[in-house]
Design a protein around this motif. Structure first.
Motif, PDB file in Angstrom:
ATOM      1  N   LEU B  34       0.829  -1.213   0.000  1.00 38.69           N
ATOM      2  CA  LEU B  34       0.000   0.000   0.000  1.00 38.69           C
ATOM      3  C   LEU B  34       0.867   1.268   0.000  1.00 38.69           C
ATOM      4  CD1 LEU B  34      -3.078   0.474   0.056  1.00 38.69           C
ATOM      5  CD2 LEU B  34      -2.889   0.849   2.508  1.00 38.69           C
ATOM      6  N   VAL B  35       1.920   1.245   0.813  1.00 34.59           N
ATOM      7  CA  VAL B  35       2.832   2.405   0.890  1.00 34.59           C
ATOM      8  C   VAL B  35       3.521   2.627  -0.462  1.00 34.59           C
ATOM      9  CG1 VAL B  35       4.982   3.248   1.922  1.00 34.59           C
ATOM     10  CG2 VAL B  35       3.220   2.229   3.378  1.00 34.59           C
ATOM     11  N   VAL B  36       4.050   1.529  -1.028  1.00 30.39           N
ATOM     12  CA  VAL B  36       4.739   1.622  -2.328  1.00 30.39           C
ATOM     13  C   VAL B  36       3.775   2.123  -3.402  1.00 30.39           C
ATOM     14  CG1 VAL B  36       5.860   0.262  -4.160  1.00 30.39           C
ATOM     15  CG2 VAL B  36       6.464  -0.126  -1.763  1.00 30.39           C
ATOM     16  N   LEU B  37       2.540   1.616  -3.356  1.00 29.01           N
ATOM     17  CA  LEU B  37       1.515   2.006  -4.338  1.00 29.01           C
ATOM     18  C   LEU B  37       1.237   3.507  -4.258  1.00 29.01           C
ATOM     19  CD1 LEU B  37      -0.072   0.156  -6.270  1.00 29.01           C
ATOM     20  CD2 LEU B  37      -1.974   0.287  -4.680  1.00 29.01           C
ATOM     21  N   PHE B  38       1.050   4.010  -3.044  1.00 31.68           N
ATOM     22  CA  PHE B  38       0.771   5.443  -2.872  1.00 31.68           C
ATOM     23  C   PHE B  38       1.964   6.281  -3.332  1.00 31.68           C
ATOM     24  CE2 PHE B  38      -3.100   4.401  -0.834  1.00 31.68           C
ATOM     25  CZ  PHE B  38      -3.834   5.558  -0.714  1.00 31.68           C
ATOM     26  N   PHE B  39       3.167   5.792  -3.018  1.00 32.39           N
ATOM     27  CA  PHE B  39       4.376   6.511  -3.426  1.00 32.39           C
ATOM     28  C   PHE B  39       4.478   6.564  -4.950  1.00 32.39           C
ATOM     29  CE2 PHE B  39       9.010   6.524  -4.329  1.00 32.39           C
ATOM     30  CZ  PHE B  39       9.283   7.793  -3.829  1.00 32.39           C
ATOM     31  N   ALA B  40       4.293   5.388  -5.585  1.00 26.19           N
ATOM     32  CA  ALA B  40       4.424   5.305  -7.044  1.00 26.19           C
ATOM     33  C   ALA B  40       3.379   6.175  -7.741  1.00 26.19           C
ATOM     34  CB  ALA B  40       4.285   3.852  -7.490  1.00 26.19           C
ATOM     35  N   VAL B  41       2.142   6.112  -7.263  1.00 27.96           N
ATOM     36  CA  VAL B  41       1.083   6.896  -7.917  1.00 27.96           C
ATOM     37  C   VAL B  41       1.310   8.389  -7.698  1.00 27.96           C
ATOM     38  CG1 VAL B  41      -1.401   7.360  -7.973  1.00 27.96           C
ATOM     39  CG2 VAL B  41      -0.592   5.024  -7.844  1.00 27.96           C
ATOM     40  N   THR B  42       1.856   8.752  -6.541  1.00 27.46           N
ATOM     41  CA  THR B  42       2.174  10.157  -6.296  1.00 27.46           C
ATOM     42  C   THR B  42       3.190  10.660  -7.329  1.00 27.46           C
ATOM     43  OG1 THR B  42       1.824   9.791  -3.961  1.00 27.46           O
ATOM     44  CG2 THR B  42       2.965  11.802  -4.541  1.00 27.46           C
TER      45      THR B  42
END
Lengths: 312, 54
Positions: B34-42
């Motif tokens: 979830l953290v990686v996903l939010f970072f990547a989408v940001t």
């Protein structure tokens, strides 16, 4: 004197021994794989550029949302599952996971999948995903499943929505194409599940689930399977002459549709003995291949158009 | 004092400890994704968010 004898109360909290594999079963992985595949087709067919990271995020959220709906469905149907041989091995009837644990798991996943899709992709897709989960859990599982023989007809809408959610994720809007995908899955659901219900009739009767073969009998179900298959084949071919999908899809749809129709006629004609059972099982198995074939063709068309636009 | 006193509270069996550890790792991995996903989408949606003038 104490009113409550504390020595008589033995506190024995339940300590879970559920493994990750048990929770994965709650997600209904086989249903989830079909959801991911149909959503992928909806995503790939959507016009315009959609960043791969956002596409992956959308598919992940749709998959987790479908898993959440599956977990909530199992939490609410533990009593039915325990009475049916097909589902008696699921984690709740086996006592591996409690209803409360499954409910918490499902609600948590539903919340995170909807919020993540809303925040990271767009809120229209997030709202559609929330509606899909709501429809499957509340409308289908709680209201329709134990109440009417039309349970899987109306409830089938939930299973037909993933490509629509995916299209909404990619475009932020809706169009005719995702609705055509919706209609194909919607009309595919009754013949598929009624074929299953025909050879699992005793299971459903024991569990008190009013599936069509239990309520109206096998012959009426055979007729309904045939009628729905005729509508399904027509709906699945129609996008070709209407100009929404290409000729490769049209020919594949005609070819697979004629197979589906032949098997439905076979189910309608053979009503007794092992031949009837075999015909029903064949239709059930072929219906999965039919849906997969249609969506795979659409996917190949999109890929071919992207790889060699001049030839296509 | 008696050092060999039975521990208070609930004592987990080996199977319970193993399954709890397995579940904890799965939750940690899910949160990591979830953290990686939010970072990547940001990064994908708005790399300008990382450019902060003094």
């Amino acid at each position: 004197m104490s009113v409550v004898d504390h020595n008589a109360i033995e506190l024995s909290p339940r300590i879970s021994e559920a493994e990750v594999a048990d929770y994965i079963v709650l997600l209904k992985p086989r249903v989830m794989s079909l959801v991911i595949f149909t959503a992928l087709v909806g995503l790939m067919m959507a016009p315009g550029h959609f960043h791969p990271v956002l596409a992956f995020t959308s598919l992940l959220c749709i998959a987790v949302g479908a898993g959440a709906a599956g977990a909530l469905n199992m939490a609410l149907e533990g009593d039915i599952d325990a009475k049916m041989s097909r589902t008696a091995n699921r984690p709740i009837p086996r006592g591996r996971i409690t209803r409360a644990e499954a409910l918490t798991f499902g609600m948590t996943l539903a919340f995170f999948s909807v919020m993540t899709l809303g925040i990271l992709v767009n809120w229209f897709a997030g709202a559609l995903l929330a509606f899909t989960i709501f429809f499957y859990v509340v409308i289908y599982t709680i209201v329709l499943k134990r109440w009417t023989a039309q349970n899987i007809v109306i409830g089938g809408a939930a299973g037909a929505l993933p490509p629509v959610v995916a299209w909404a994720a990619a475009t932020g809007s809706l169009s005719v194409e995702p609705l055509l995908l919706f209609l194909i899955i919607f009309f595919w659901t009754p013949p598929h599940f009624w074929a299953l219900a025909l050879f699992r009739r005793d299971d459903y009767a024991r569990a008190g689930v009013p599936m069509l073969p239990v309520v109206a009998g096998p012959d009426a179900t055979r007729l309904q399977i045939l009628l729905y298959t005729i509508v399904l084949v027509a709906v699945a071919v129609a996008p070709w002459p209407l100009g929404y999908f290409d000729a490769v899809y049209g020919v594949t749809s005609l070819f697979l549709g004629s197979g589906m129709l032949a098997l439905a006629i076979d189910v309608y004609r053979r009503r007794e003995g092992t031949q009837a059972l075999r015909a029903t099982r064949k239709l059930f198995a072929f219906s999965i291949l039919y849906l997969f074939g249609l969506f795979a063709t659409l996917l190949l068309e999109v890929v071919a158009r992207a790889v060699a636009p001049s030839i296509w | 004092m008696d050092d060999k006193r039975e521990p208070d509270g609930i004592v987990l069996t080996e199977a319970q400890k193993k399954s709890r550890r397995q579940r904890s790792i799965a939750i940690a991995l899910a949160l990591g994704v979830l953290v990686v996903l939010f970072f990547a989408v940001t990064l994908v949606k708005g790399p300008a968010v990382l450019v902060r003038p003094m």
